[in-house]
Each structure stands twice: as C-alpha cells, then as structure tokens.
Write a protein that holds these residues in place. Structure first.
Motif, PDB file in Angstrom:
ATOM      1  N   ALA A  58       0.835  -1.210   0.000  1.00 53.33           N
ATOM      2  CA  ALA A  58       0.000   0.000   0.000  1.00 53.33           C
ATOM      3  C   ALA A  58       0.869   1.259   0.000  1.00 53.33           C
ATOM      4  O   ALA A  58       0.565   2.232  -0.702  1.00 53.33           O
ATOM      5  CB  ALA A  58      -0.936   0.005   1.205  1.00 53.33           C
ATOM      6  N   ASP A  59       1.945   1.234   0.761  1.00 56.67           N
ATOM      7  CA  ASP A  59       2.858   2.382   0.788  1.00 56.67           C
ATOM      8  C   ASP A  59       3.580   2.535  -0.546  1.00 56.67           C
ATOM      9  O   ASP A  59       3.854   3.661  -0.989  1.00 56.67           O
ATOM     10  CB  ASP A  59       3.869   2.237   1.926  1.00 56.67           C
ATOM     11  N   THR A  70       1.220   4.213  -2.886  1.00 53.46           N
ATOM     12  CA  THR A  70       1.115   5.630  -2.532  1.00 53.46           C
ATOM     13  C   THR A  70       2.337   6.399  -3.026  1.00 53.46           C
ATOM     14  O   THR A  70       2.209   7.509  -3.568  1.00 53.46           O
ATOM     15  CB  THR A  70       0.945   5.796  -1.010  1.00 53.46           C
ATOM     16  N   ALA A 129       2.040   6.766  -6.703  1.00 54.79           N
ATOM     17  CA  ALA A 129       1.015   7.780  -6.990  1.00 54.79           C
ATOM     18  C   ALA A 129       1.563   9.181  -6.760  1.00 54.79           C
ATOM     19  O   ALA A 129       1.288  10.099  -7.543  1.00 54.79           O
ATOM     20  CB  ALA A 129      -0.218   7.540  -6.126  1.00 54.79           C
ATOM     21  N   ASP A 130       2.349   9.358  -5.705  1.00 62.07           N
ATOM     22  CA  ASP A 130       2.952  10.664  -5.436  1.00 62.07           C
ATOM     23  C   ASP A 130       3.898  11.066  -6.565  1.00 62.07           C
ATOM     24  O   ASP A 130       3.941  12.239  -6.964  1.00 62.07           O
ATOM     25  CB  ASP A 130       3.700  10.653  -4.101  1.00 62.07           C
ATOM     26  N   THR A 164      -4.199   4.990  -5.924  1.00 58.90           N
ATOM     27  CA  THR A 164      -4.586   5.166  -4.523  1.00 58.90           C
ATOM     28  C   THR A 164      -6.016   4.734  -4.229  1.00 58.90           C
ATOM     29  O   THR A 164      -6.442   4.790  -3.086  1.00 58.90           O
ATOM     30  CB  THR A 164      -4.397   6.635  -4.086  1.00 58.90           C
ATOM     31  N   SER A 165      -6.750   4.315  -5.250  1.00 60.42           N
ATOM     32  CA  SER A 165      -8.109   3.833  -5.016  1.00 60.42           C
ATOM     33  C   SER A 165      -8.078   2.305  -4.973  1.00 60.42           C
ATOM     34  O   SER A 165      -7.206   1.670  -5.570  1.00 60.42           O
ATOM     35  CB  SER A 165      -9.057   4.330  -6.103  1.00 60.42           C
TER      36      SER A 165
END
Length: 186
Positions: free
Chosen positions: A128-129, A132, A135-136, A175-176
């Motif tokens: 998950a990280d 993220t 995505a960033d 992120t979804s």
C-alpha cells in the motif's frame, strides 16, 4: 501653456520602470540561457521533449522497481506502466517522425534515450505504501508537466496536457481500491 518635460522622473514612471526591470530579471532568471552547460543552440521544443523523455523513463523505472519489489502488484501496474511507456515513445518522436509499431514494446519504451539515473528513493516495503509512493511520483510529474505547458510550443503543449491528465488519473487509480473484474470470485 506648452507642456514641458519634468526635470526629474515621476514616481509613476519610476515604479513602471522598476516593475519592468523586475519582470525582465524574473524572465531571465527563469530561463536556462545562463545556466552552465546549456547549449542555447538547441531548440526549446527539443529540450522540452528530451526532458519529458527523461522524466517518463524515470517514471518507468519506478514502475519496474515497484513491480519487482511487490510481484503481487505487477498485474495492477502493467496497464499503467504500458501507458507511461507509450508516453515515453511519443515524447521521443519529433513531429516529422513516424511512430514505429515496436516503439513501446521494449522495457525502456523504445525511445533510444540514455538510461535514466537509478532512482535514489527505495520502494517502500508495504504494498500500500509502495502504491502511494508511486502515486505521489505520478502526481508530482503531472503537476510539473502542467506548469511546463506555459512555455511549450503548440503541439507539444497539447501532448504535455494529455500526459499530465493521464498522470493525474494514474495517481487516482493507484490510490483507489482495485475494482474486481466482472465474473471474478469475490
């Protein structure tokens, strides 16, 4: 009574001159014409395309590193990575170039550009990280490309806008929660 030239400049003309000088200094400071190692003989569009290819190649590297660190995410990342590879190939083409069918087939996107510097940022250990962080990266690059629109020539500006929008969608998708495919067991 005839008009005579004032003996000293008015406050308004001084402010206008200062504003003009400040604007010129800002424009000069924002350009890379005075940067060391910059070849000003290279057209703006070519420099912008080369930078976009490098940025996209680095993003591809992030996708590859994330998929390698988290093999369970590889299938989810594959379509997004393929789009980034297509962007890399599109940016590497000049308007007179014809796209080749294998342009996005190679891992580097087939751009012929030099390999990007390895990413200094490691992939986070939790999936998950890692999503993220990816995505960033997508979001940051999308924002940078949106800013670059102001100075880009016409066709390149349209391409930057499209790719920036795509990057924003990628950030959202990363992120979804993944949506189940039709017919898949829940």
């Amino acid at each position: 009574m005839p008009w005579t030239l004032p003996s000293r400049p008015s406050r308004r003309s001084l402010l206008a001159g200062a504003a003009g000088a400040a604007g010129a200094a800002l424009l000069t400071g924002c350009s890379d014409a005075g940067s060391p190692g910059t070849d000003t003989g290279i057209p703006l569009e070519r420099r912008m395309r080369e930078a976009a290819v490098r940025d996209s190649a680095r993003l591809l590297e992030r996708y590859d590193a994330t998929a390698a660190a988290h093999p369970a995410l590889a299938a989810r990342l594959a379509p997004l990575r393929a789009a980034v590879a297509a962007h890399t190939a599109a940016f590497s083409l000049t308007p007179s170039d014809a796209p080749s069918p294998s342009a996005s087939a190679s891992p580097s996107g087939g751009t012929g550009a030099a390999a990007p510097a390895p990413s200094a940022e490691p992939v986070p250990p939790k999936p998950a990280d890692a999503l993220t962080a990816l995505a960033d990266t997508e979001r940051s690059l999308s924002e940078a490309r949106t800013i670059d629109l102001a100075g880009a020539p016409g066709e390149l500006a349209r391409m930057l806008a499209s790719v920036a929008a795509c990057g924003a969608v990628h950030a959202y998708l990363l992120t979804s929660p993944p949506t189940p495919t039709p017919g898949a067991a829940l």
